[in-house]
Design an enzyme around this catalytic site. Structure first.
Site, PDB file in Angstrom:
ATOM      1  N   ASN A   1     -11.010  29.746  27.690  1.00 36.24           N
ATOM      2  CA  ASN A   1     -10.681  29.064  26.437  1.00 36.24           C
ATOM      3  C   ASN A   1     -10.546  27.581  26.765  1.00 36.24           C
ATOM      4  O   ASN A   1      -9.555  27.156  27.353  1.00 36.24           O
ATOM      5  CB  ASN A   1      -9.364  29.631  25.880  1.00 36.24           C
ATOM      6  CG  ASN A   1      -8.910  28.894  24.635  1.00 36.24           C
ATOM      7  OD1 ASN A   1      -9.629  28.049  24.096  1.00 36.24           O
ATOM      8  ND2 ASN A   1      -7.711  29.206  24.168  1.00 36.24           N
TER       9      ASN A   1
ATOM     10  N   LYS B   1     -10.124  25.196  24.768  1.00 37.46           N
ATOM     11  CA  LYS B   1      -9.234  24.493  23.824  1.00 37.46           C
ATOM     12  C   LYS B   1      -9.887  23.181  23.382  1.00 37.46           C
ATOM     13  O   LYS B   1     -11.120  23.123  23.264  1.00 37.46           O
ATOM     14  CB  LYS B   1      -7.842  24.296  24.454  1.00 37.46           C
ATOM     15  CG  LYS B   1      -7.275  25.623  24.991  1.00 37.46           C
ATOM     16  CD  LYS B   1      -5.818  25.562  25.364  1.00 37.46           C
ATOM     17  CE  LYS B   1      -5.364  26.925  25.874  1.00 37.46           C
ATOM     18  NZ  LYS B   1      -3.944  26.969  26.188  1.00 37.46           N
TER      19      LYS B   1
ATOM     20  N   HIS C   1      -4.566  32.647  18.296  1.00 34.97           N
ATOM     21  CA  HIS C   1      -4.013  32.024  19.502  1.00 34.97           C
ATOM     22  C   HIS C   1      -2.653  31.415  19.158  1.00 34.97           C
ATOM     23  O   HIS C   1      -2.457  30.906  18.051  1.00 34.97           O
ATOM     24  CB  HIS C   1      -4.962  30.944  20.029  1.00 34.97           C
ATOM     25  CG  HIS C   1      -4.575  30.473  21.395  1.00 34.97           C
ATOM     26  ND1 HIS C   1      -3.555  29.570  21.582  1.00 34.97           N
ATOM     27  CD2 HIS C   1      -5.016  30.810  22.624  1.00 34.97           C
ATOM     28  CE1 HIS C   1      -3.405  29.371  22.894  1.00 34.97           C
ATOM     29  NE2 HIS C   1      -4.275  30.114  23.539  1.00 34.97           N
TER      30      HIS C   1
ATOM     31  N   GLU D   1      -1.369  28.709  19.844  1.00 36.59           N
ATOM     32  CA  GLU D   1      -1.434  27.310  19.379  1.00 36.59           C
ATOM     33  C   GLU D   1      -1.835  27.259  17.905  1.00 36.59           C
ATOM     34  O   GLU D   1      -1.375  26.391  17.157  1.00 36.59           O
ATOM     35  CB  GLU D   1      -2.397  26.521  20.281  1.00 36.59           C
ATOM     36  CG  GLU D   1      -1.750  26.280  21.655  1.00 36.59           C
ATOM     37  CD  GLU D   1      -2.702  26.251  22.830  1.00 36.59           C
ATOM     38  OE1 GLU D   1      -3.922  26.066  22.641  1.00 36.59           O
ATOM     39  OE2 GLU D   1      -2.219  26.431  23.977  1.00 36.59           O
TER      40      GLU D   1
ATOM     41  N   GLU E   1      -0.646  36.858  25.516  1.00 33.63           N
ATOM     42  CA  GLU E   1      -0.384  35.547  26.099  1.00 33.63           C
ATOM     43  C   GLU E   1       1.054  35.138  25.775  1.00 33.63           C
ATOM     44  O   GLU E   1       1.321  34.606  24.685  1.00 33.63           O
ATOM     45  CB  GLU E   1      -1.336  34.495  25.513  1.00 33.63           C
ATOM     46  CG  GLU E   1      -2.794  34.777  25.782  1.00 33.63           C
ATOM     47  CD  GLU E   1      -3.624  33.497  25.697  1.00 33.63           C
ATOM     48  OE1 GLU E   1      -4.270  33.175  26.699  1.00 33.63           O
ATOM     49  OE2 GLU E   1      -3.594  32.816  24.665  1.00 33.63           O
TER      50      GLU E   1
ATOM     51  N   GLY F   1       0.087  27.201  29.997  1.00 36.97           N
ATOM     52  CA  GLY F   1       0.073  25.802  30.428  1.00 36.97           C
ATOM     53  C   GLY F   1       1.316  25.373  31.176  1.00 36.97           C
ATOM     54  O   GLY F   1       1.559  24.187  31.364  1.00 36.97           O
TER      55      GLY F   1
ATOM     56  N   SER G   1      -1.331  30.729  32.392  1.00 33.62           N
ATOM     57  CA  SER G   1      -1.283  30.222  33.762  1.00 33.62           C
ATOM     58  C   SER G   1      -1.976  31.147  34.766  1.00 33.62           C
ATOM     59  O   SER G   1      -1.505  31.311  35.895  1.00 33.62           O
ATOM     60  CB  SER G   1       0.168  29.922  34.187  1.00 33.62           C
ATOM     61  OG  SER G   1       0.710  28.902  33.359  1.00 33.62           O
TER      62      SER G   1
HETATM   63  P1  13P Z   1      -3.424  28.318  30.497  1.00 36.17           P
HETATM   64  O1  13P Z   1      -4.340  29.167  31.346  1.00 36.17           O
HETATM   65  O2  13P Z   1      -3.730  26.852  30.582  1.00 36.17           O
HETATM   66  O3  13P Z   1      -1.996  28.663  30.700  1.00 36.17           O
HETATM   67  O4  13P Z   1      -3.761  28.713  28.961  1.00 36.17           O
HETATM   68  C1  13P Z   1      -3.786  30.033  28.591  1.00 36.17           C
HETATM   69  C2  13P Z   1      -4.331  30.136  27.226  1.00 36.17           C
HETATM   70  O5  13P Z   1      -3.710  29.740  26.258  1.00 36.17           O
HETATM   71  C3  13P Z   1      -5.672  30.722  27.071  1.00 36.17           C
HETATM   72  O6  13P Z   1      -5.948  31.003  25.733  1.00 36.17           O
END
Ligand code: 13P
Length: 259
Positions: free
Chosen positions: A9, A11, A100, A102, A172, A178, A218
């Site tokens: 992803n 983003k 997601h 976010e 997640e 992150g 992560s």
């Molecule tokens: P990270 O791998 O940067 O923690 O992000 C995970 C994520 O949100 C994937 O959709």
């Protein structure tokens, strides 16, 4: 056995030309072993919408699938800023991430909207990747399963059993995204196991056993092997570590148990 799915992803990162370069490098890492890797794993990248056309070109002839990070549930109309199934399918998108954290927390997407998006993705014959996960506060208050299973019920509410086999769930935990604070394999497995049993109640055994449940938060080349060793962890949804071709390629090459 379920083939593992390693999904990137991106983003809101990588312009079309940066995406093209990353994919060229990723293909240089993975293409030579594509046939061997394809026996037990699939690879997917989900660029930002505007990088999808360049990514589609860069992936021509490769085994790497193309995904999107969101999609609206209506086919067309006055929905400023949104993107439809037909627009994504035009470029060969096969998987769409919905719900997601976010999108939920920064852009106010509701459980109900996530369910409608997932159903629209499936109706368009693409694979929805339905994301679920609790916040740090919910985790600390002991509400993980309550939150995750509620999101799961809503996310799949409009999906028929015959569509469900190909659906993908991504657990997640928001506190792991992150942050460098990955869930332990045991923590993730316990949530994945609970998700699997809800899928079993809803769709019955052959379908529930076919649905992939990814872990995200992560994931790195250092922790991926131990996560993948758990019986209900069927792959990874990778953010930060997917932005470098070599680190994502090493994640894709995770050591897998013989299934
Ligand atoms: P990270 O791998 O940067 O923690 O992000 C995970 C994520 O949100 C994937 O959709």
């Amino acid at each position: 056995m379920r083939r593992k799915l390693f999904a990137a992803n991106w983003k809101m990162n990588l312009t079309p030309s940066e995406g093209r370069s990353l994919l060229a490098a990723l293909r240089a890492h993975l293409d030579p072993d594509a046939a061997t890797l394809a026996r037990d794993r699939e690879v997917l990248v989900a660029p930002a919408f505007l990088a999808i056309p360049a990514a589609a070109q860069a992936l021509a002839g490769s085994a790497i699938a193309l995904g999107a990070q969101n999609m609206h549930f209506e086919a067309k109309g006055a929905f400023t800023g949104e993107v439809s199934a037909a627009m994504l399918r035009y470029f060969g998108v096969s998987h769409v991430i919905v719900g997601h954290s976010e999108r939920r927390h920064l852009f106010g997407e509701s459980d109900e909207s996530v369910g409608r998006r997932a159903a629209a993705v499936a109706a368009a014959r693409m694979t929805p990747i339905v994301c679920v996960g609790e916040t740090a506060a919910q985790h600390d208050a002991g509400h993980t399963l309550e939150v995750v299973l509620r999101q799961l019920q809503h996310g799949l509410a409009l999906i028929a059993p015959e569509q469900a086999t190909t659906a993908v769930i991504a657990y997640e935990p928001v506190w792991a995204i992150g942050t460098g604070r990955t869930a332990t394999p045991e923590q993730a497995q316990s949530v994945h196991g609970a998700i699997r049993s809800v899928l079993d109640d809803r769709f019955g055994n052959p379908v529930a056993a076919a649905i992939r449940i990814l872990y995200g938060g992560s994931v790195t080349e250092e922790n991926v092997d131990s996560l993948m060793a758990k019986p209900d962890i069927d792959g990874a949804l990778v953010g930060g570590a997917s932005l470098k071709a070599d680190s994502f390629a090493r994640i894709v090459r995770a050591k897998l148990q013989q299934g």
